[in-house]
Design a protein around this motif. Structure first.
Motif, short mmCIF file in Angstrom:
data_model
loop_
_atom_site.label_atom_id
_atom_site.label_comp_id
_atom_site.label_asym_id
_atom_site.label_seq_id
_atom_site.Cartn_x
_atom_site.Cartn_y
_atom_site.Cartn_z
N LEU A 1 -9.35 -4.01 5.53
CA LEU A 1 -8.00 -4.53 5.66
C LEU A 1 -8.00 -6.05 5.64
N PRO A 2 -6.95 -6.67 5.12
CA PRO A 2 -6.80 -8.12 5.26
C PRO A 2 -6.44 -8.45 6.69
N PRO A 3 -6.48 -9.73 7.07
CA PRO A 3 -6.09 -10.12 8.45
C PRO A 3 -4.67 -9.66 8.76
N LEU A 4 -4.46 -9.16 9.98
CA LEU A 4 -3.17 -8.60 10.34
C LEU A 4 -2.08 -9.65 10.51
N LYS B 1 1.99 2.07 -5.11
CA LYS B 1 0.54 2.18 -5.20
C LYS B 1 -0.05 2.02 -3.80
N PHE B 2 -1.08 2.79 -3.49
CA PHE B 2 -1.76 2.71 -2.19
C PHE B 2 -2.62 1.45 -2.21
N LYS B 3 -2.09 0.35 -1.58
CA LYS B 3 -2.78 -0.93 -1.67
C LYS B 3 -2.64 -1.73 -0.38
N THR B 4 -3.53 -2.66 -0.23
CA THR B 4 -3.40 -3.67 0.82
C THR B 4 -2.58 -4.84 0.29
N HIS B 5 -2.16 -5.70 1.21
CA HIS B 5 -1.39 -6.90 0.84
C HIS B 5 -1.71 -7.99 1.84
N GLY B 6 -2.07 -9.16 1.34
CA GLY B 6 -2.52 -10.24 2.22
C GLY B 6 -1.47 -10.76 3.17
N LEU B 7 -0.19 -10.51 2.91
CA LEU B 7 0.87 -11.02 3.79
C LEU B 7 1.46 -9.93 4.67
N THR B 8 1.62 -8.73 4.12
CA THR B 8 2.20 -7.63 4.90
C THR B 8 1.16 -6.58 5.29
N VAL B 9 -0.12 -6.88 5.06
CA VAL B 9 -1.27 -6.04 5.39
C VAL B 9 -1.38 -4.85 4.42
N MET B 10 -0.29 -4.14 4.21
CA MET B 10 -0.30 -3.06 3.23
C MET B 10 1.02 -3.10 2.45
N THR B 11 0.98 -2.57 1.25
CA THR B 11 2.18 -2.47 0.45
C THR B 11 2.34 -1.02 0.02
N GLY B 12 3.50 -0.46 0.33
CA GLY B 12 3.72 0.95 0.05
C GLY B 12 5.16 1.22 -0.28
N ALA B 13 5.76 2.18 0.41
CA ALA B 13 7.11 2.63 0.09
C ALA B 13 8.16 1.54 0.31
N ILE B 14 8.09 0.84 1.43
CA ILE B 14 9.09 -0.19 1.72
C ILE B 14 8.88 -1.41 0.83
#
Length: 355
Positions: free
Chosen positions: A275-278, A140-153
């Motif tokens: 974006l969440p904090p990098l 899913k095309f999403k942000t993630h608070g720990l990895t900034v984004m969550t995608g293919a990996i």
């Protein structure tokens, strides 16, 4: 040179984008064992945008069924909120119906694989993933608070059943090491095709943010690093700033440099994408989230004597051989237990409880 597809789509017209993805990235599925892995963070309504939308899964399943596979398995190991509730998460999200009879609880059977010794010596991975000839990942095309984004990996983190996810979160200790950890999990079984649900994306402090974004696209590729680099660029983020992408490239898993990626479609940055904090502070510095992770690592399985029939299924299926049956009641050796919770998932009497 890697290639990434960016194709317009709605949930009503998504099949056209799926067909185009398979044209660009052909897969020989005839007589193959195929696993399709959506992103199922937790039980939720499809409209919340937390999981891969059922329309995307249904379109992929329909397409794969026309290609002559020997078998199709749709499955995932839901995140920290849904241990022991695999079927319930799929039912609530609508993904069970979208799987069209191909759903399997892949948390019921796991195999131990060597892992990076900086974290743990071994991890348990769903056997269906390990045994598959072809794995199709549906992030899913999403942000993630720990990895900034969550995608293919990051979607491959779901190949780990049970509380291993929380345990590894804790072992990582900080966002940088967690980025490295995510890549090590991904390397255990690199999927063959990635199809990203970006029809409705998520911004803000994901992966369960209420801030949704109408994007109207399906992304696809056969290289996760390239797909995630394109996602990052769409979010307005320089891919080189993501540690997990740099780490994956260093490991020879692909290239994040956009000059080395051929785009089929139109790559455009989304305006004012939140974006969440990098630095991963959105999760790392969140006391409630950290306490939740800590509580998950403290969970241990125990047999309920009132429900257990001493059938021995949990002992036979435990991938870590951490269970024994000394007196007609399973006993757990926590020195061996890897908290995959396969015993809880597989118990026919639902007599294994987490404490």
């Amino acid at each position: 040179m890697h290639q990434v597809m960016i194709h317009p789509a709605s949930y009503e017209t998504v099949r056209g984008a799926i067909d185009h993805a398979f044209d660009l990235f052909p897969q020989d599925l005839k007589n193959k064992q195929v696993v399709i892995k959506p992103n199922v963070l937790r039980g939720s309504k499809a409209a919340e945008g937390i999981v891969t939308h059922p329309a995307v899964l249904a379109a992929v399943v329909e397409k794969v069924q026309t290609m002559g596979p020997a078998s199709i398995v749709v499955g995932d190991n839901p995140g920290l909120f849904s241990y022991g509730a695999n079927e319930a998460a799929f039912e609530q999200t609508g993904l069970m119906a979208a799987a069209r009879g191909t759903y399997r609880n892949i948390g019921l059977d796991a195999v131990s694989l060597p892992f990076h010794p900086d974290f743990v010596e071994t991890v348990n991975v769903s056997r269906a993933i390990v045994d598959a000839d072809i794995v199709i990942s549906l992030p899913k095309f999403k942000t993630h608070g720990l990895t900034v984004m969550t995608g293919a990996i990051k979607n491959s983190y779901g190949i780990l059943p049970g509380a291993q996810k929380a345990r590894l979160h804790k072992l990582a200790g900080n966002p940088s090491r967690f980025h490295d950890l995510v890549v090590e999990v991904f390397r255990l079984r690199v999927p063959d095709l990635f199809i990203v649900d970006a029809v409705v994306g998520m911004e803000g402090n994901g992966p369960a943010s209420p801030e949704l974004r109408e994007i109207g696209l399906i992304l696809a590729g056969d290289n996760a690093v390239a797909v995630d680099a394109v996602m990052a660029a769409m979010m307005g983020l320089d891919p080189s700033r993501l540690r997990f992408l740099r780490r994956a490239a260093e490991a020879g898993l692909g290239a994040w440099n956009l000059e080395e990626i051929r785009i089929d479609g139109n790559l455009a940055q989304l305006d004012n994408f939140k974006l969440p904090p990098l630095g991963g502070e959105a999760i790392q510095d969140n006391a409630a989230v950290q306490e939740m992770l800590e509580s998950k690592t403290r969970l241990t399985p125990r047999a309920d004597p009132d429900g257990c029939t001493a059938c021995g299924t949990c002992v036979e299926q435990c991938p870590a051989q951490a269970l024994s049956m000394p007196e007609d009641l399973p006993q757990v050796d926590m020195g061996l237990c890897v908290t995959c919770f396969c015993c809880q998932e597989i118990c026919p009497e639902k007599a294994m409880v987490l404490q």
